[in-house]
Design a protein around this motif. Structure first.
Motif, PDB file in Angstrom:
ATOM      1  N   GLY A  59      -5.859 -12.208  -6.459  1.00  0.00           N
ATOM      2  CA  GLY A  59      -5.318 -13.345  -7.175  1.00  0.00           C
ATOM      3  C   GLY A  59      -4.009 -13.081  -7.902  1.00  0.00           C
ATOM      4  N   GLU A  60      -3.677 -11.823  -8.103  1.00  0.00           N
ATOM      5  CA  GLU A  60      -2.465 -11.441  -8.806  1.00  0.00           C
ATOM      6  C   GLU A  60      -1.648 -10.491  -7.939  1.00  0.00           C
ATOM      7  OE1 GLU A  60      -3.378 -13.636 -12.294  1.00  0.00           O
ATOM      8  OE2 GLU A  60      -1.551 -12.540 -11.793  1.00  0.00           O
ATOM      9  N   GLY A  61      -0.360 -10.434  -8.199  1.00  0.00           N
ATOM     10  CA  GLY A  61       0.477  -9.450  -7.546  1.00  0.00           C
ATOM     11  C   GLY A  61       0.251  -8.069  -8.124  1.00  0.00           C
ATOM     12  N   ARG A  62       0.967  -7.119  -7.600  1.00  0.00           N
ATOM     13  CA  ARG A  62       0.866  -5.773  -8.142  1.00  0.00           C
ATOM     14  C   ARG A  62       1.381  -5.766  -9.581  1.00  0.00           C
ATOM     15  NH1 ARG A  62       3.125  -0.822  -4.623  1.00  0.00           N
ATOM     16  NH2 ARG A  62       1.411  -1.621  -3.321  1.00  0.00           N
ATOM     17  N   GLU A  63       0.603  -5.199 -10.492  1.00  0.00           N
ATOM     18  CA  GLU A  63       0.971  -5.185 -11.896  1.00  0.00           C
ATOM     19  C   GLU A  63       0.981  -3.765 -12.448  1.00  0.00           C
ATOM     20  OE1 GLU A  63      -1.745  -6.937 -14.691  1.00  0.00           O
ATOM     21  OE2 GLU A  63      -3.515  -6.398 -13.501  1.00  0.00           O
ATOM     22  N   PHE A  64       1.846  -3.558 -13.414  1.00  0.00           N
ATOM     23  CA  PHE A  64       1.953  -2.288 -14.101  1.00  0.00           C
ATOM     24  C   PHE A  64       0.720  -2.038 -14.953  1.00  0.00           C
ATOM     25  CE2 PHE A  64       3.027  -0.315 -18.191  1.00  0.00           C
ATOM     26  CZ  PHE A  64       3.404   0.945 -17.760  1.00  0.00           C
ATOM     27  N   VAL A  65       0.225  -0.798 -14.943  1.00  0.00           N
ATOM     28  CA  VAL A  65      -0.922  -0.407 -15.752  1.00  0.00           C
ATOM     29  C   VAL A  65      -0.523   0.609 -16.818  1.00  0.00           C
ATOM     30  CG1 VAL A  65      -3.212   0.640 -15.770  1.00  0.00           C
ATOM     31  CG2 VAL A  65      -2.540  -0.876 -13.879  1.00  0.00           C
ATOM     32  N   ALA A  66       0.052   1.726 -16.394  1.00  0.00           N
ATOM     33  CA  ALA A  66       0.398   2.792 -17.328  1.00  0.00           C
ATOM     34  C   ALA A  66       1.467   3.687 -16.717  1.00  0.00           C
ATOM     35  CB  ALA A  66      -0.835   3.626 -17.693  1.00  0.00           C
ATOM     36  N   ARG A  67       2.232   4.340 -17.578  1.00  0.00           N
ATOM     37  CA  ARG A  67       3.274   5.250 -17.135  1.00  0.00           C
ATOM     38  C   ARG A  67       3.312   6.478 -18.033  1.00  0.00           C
ATOM     39  NH1 ARG A  67       7.059   1.897 -17.016  1.00  0.00           N
ATOM     40  NH2 ARG A  67       7.168   1.690 -14.729  1.00  0.00           N
ATOM     41  N   ALA A  68       3.487   7.644 -17.417  1.00  0.00           N
ATOM     42  CA  ALA A  68       3.751   8.882 -18.143  1.00  0.00           C
ATOM     43  C   ALA A  68       5.229   9.205 -17.938  1.00  0.00           C
ATOM     44  CB  ALA A  68       2.860  10.005 -17.639  1.00  0.00           C
ATOM     45  N   ARG A  69       6.042   8.848 -18.928  1.00  0.00           N
ATOM     46  CA  ARG A  69       7.478   9.030 -18.824  1.00  0.00           C
ATOM     47  C   ARG A  69       7.833  10.468 -19.184  1.00  0.00           C
ATOM     48  NH1 ARG A  69      11.329   5.364 -18.330  1.00  0.00           N
ATOM     49  NH2 ARG A  69       9.861   3.687 -18.878  1.00  0.00           N
ATOM     50  N   TYR A  70       8.592  11.106 -18.305  1.00  0.00           N
ATOM     51  CA  TYR A  70       8.887  12.523 -18.487  1.00  0.00           C
ATOM     52  C   TYR A  70      10.328  12.828 -18.115  1.00  0.00           C
ATOM     53  CZ  TYR A  70       8.784  17.577 -17.998  1.00  0.00           C
ATOM     54  OH  TYR A  70       9.055  18.914 -18.126  1.00  0.00           O
ATOM     55  N   GLU A  71      10.973  13.678 -18.931  1.00  0.00           N
ATOM     56  CA  GLU A  71      12.286  14.230 -18.635  1.00  0.00           C
ATOM     57  C   GLU A  71      12.216  15.733 -18.815  1.00  0.00           C
ATOM     58  OE1 GLU A  71      14.088  10.367 -18.060  1.00  0.00           O
ATOM     59  OE2 GLU A  71      14.529  12.402 -17.382  1.00  0.00           O
ATOM     60  N   ARG A  72      13.009  16.461 -18.058  1.00  0.00           N
ATOM     61  CA  ARG A  72      13.037  17.919 -18.176  1.00  0.00           C
ATOM     62  C   ARG A  72      13.327  18.329 -19.609  1.00  0.00           C
ATOM     63  NH1 ARG A  72      13.095  20.604 -13.336  1.00  0.00           N
ATOM     64  NH2 ARG A  72      13.505  19.297 -11.490  1.00  0.00           N
ATOM     65  N   GLY A  73      12.572  19.307 -20.096  1.00  0.00           N
ATOM     66  CA  GLY A  73      12.710  19.788 -21.459  1.00  0.00           C
ATOM     67  C   GLY A  73      11.702  19.202 -22.414  1.00  0.00           C
ATOM     68  N   MET A  74      11.028  18.140 -22.011  1.00  0.00           N
ATOM     69  CA  MET A  74      10.019  17.535 -22.868  1.00  0.00           C
ATOM     70  C   MET A  74       8.752  18.375 -22.855  1.00  0.00           C
ATOM     71  SD  MET A  74      10.494  13.497 -21.871  1.00  0.00           S
ATOM     72  CE  MET A  74       9.195  12.979 -22.980  1.00  0.00           C
ATOM     73  N   ARG A  75       8.151  18.559 -24.029  1.00  0.00           N
ATOM     74  CA  ARG A  75       6.882  19.267 -24.096  1.00  0.00           C
ATOM     75  C   ARG A  75       5.765  18.460 -23.453  1.00  0.00           C
ATOM     76  NH1 ARG A  75       3.740  21.208 -29.641  1.00  0.00           N
ATOM     77  NH2 ARG A  75       1.880  22.043 -28.603  1.00  0.00           N
ATOM     78  N   GLU A  76       5.738  17.178 -23.748  1.00  0.00           N
ATOM     79  CA  GLU A  76       4.718  16.291 -23.216  1.00  0.00           C
ATOM     80  C   GLU A  76       5.355  15.002 -22.738  1.00  0.00           C
ATOM     81  OE1 GLU A  76       0.991  17.617 -26.117  1.00  0.00           O
ATOM     82  OE2 GLU A  76       1.927  15.651 -26.337  1.00  0.00           O
ATOM     83  N   ALA A  77       4.741  14.396 -21.747  1.00  0.00           N
ATOM     84  CA  ALA A  77       5.170  13.087 -21.290  1.00  0.00           C
ATOM     85  C   ALA A  77       4.850  12.036 -22.343  1.00  0.00           C
ATOM     86  CB  ALA A  77       4.500  12.736 -19.970  1.00  0.00           C
TER      87      ALA A  77
END
Length: 126
Positions: free
Chosen positions: A42-60
């Protein structure tokens, strides 16, 4: 050669918990943000969750759709080349096919690249 393989789906009762896993191969894993999306008839593809990460980060840095905030938890493991979605207090309308997604960081050679898993079924029902 790029592969995103999801696992851990299945049937869970309302109020129960389930954890999805996604392992990536064929990419420079630390050049990508890792996300989960879902699709229902009934719905299109929807965003649920993201782990955003860049080099040098300790945690996403996690971010969530309002519909799952406080119930789901996303995590990322560079050594295992994986992203995980712990679903707690599952609701019937969480039933969907869940997709793992790798999104290239704009600060790397992966910018402009997006890869998808084939999807895995999660059914919340008594």
């Amino acid at each position: 050669q790029v592969r995103l393989v999801e696992s851990g789906g299945g049937l869970v009762q309302p109020g129960g918990s389930l954890t999805l896993s996604c392992v990536a191969s064929g990419i420079v894993f630390d050049s990508y943000h890792m996300s989960w999306y879902r699709r229902t008839p009934g719905e299109g593809r929807e965003f649920v969750a993201r782990a955003r990460y860049e080099r040098g980060m300790r945690e996403a840095i996690p971010e969530y759709a309002d519909s799952v905030q406080g119930r789901f938890q996303i995590s990322r493991d560079s050594k295992k080349r994986g992203v995980y979605l712990q679903m707690n207090d599952a609701k019937v309308n969480d039933t969907a096919v869940y997709f793992c997604c790798a999104e290239g960081s704009i600060y790397t050679n992966a910018r402009g690249r997006t890869y998808w898993g084939q999807g895995i079924q999660v059914t919340v029902s008594s």
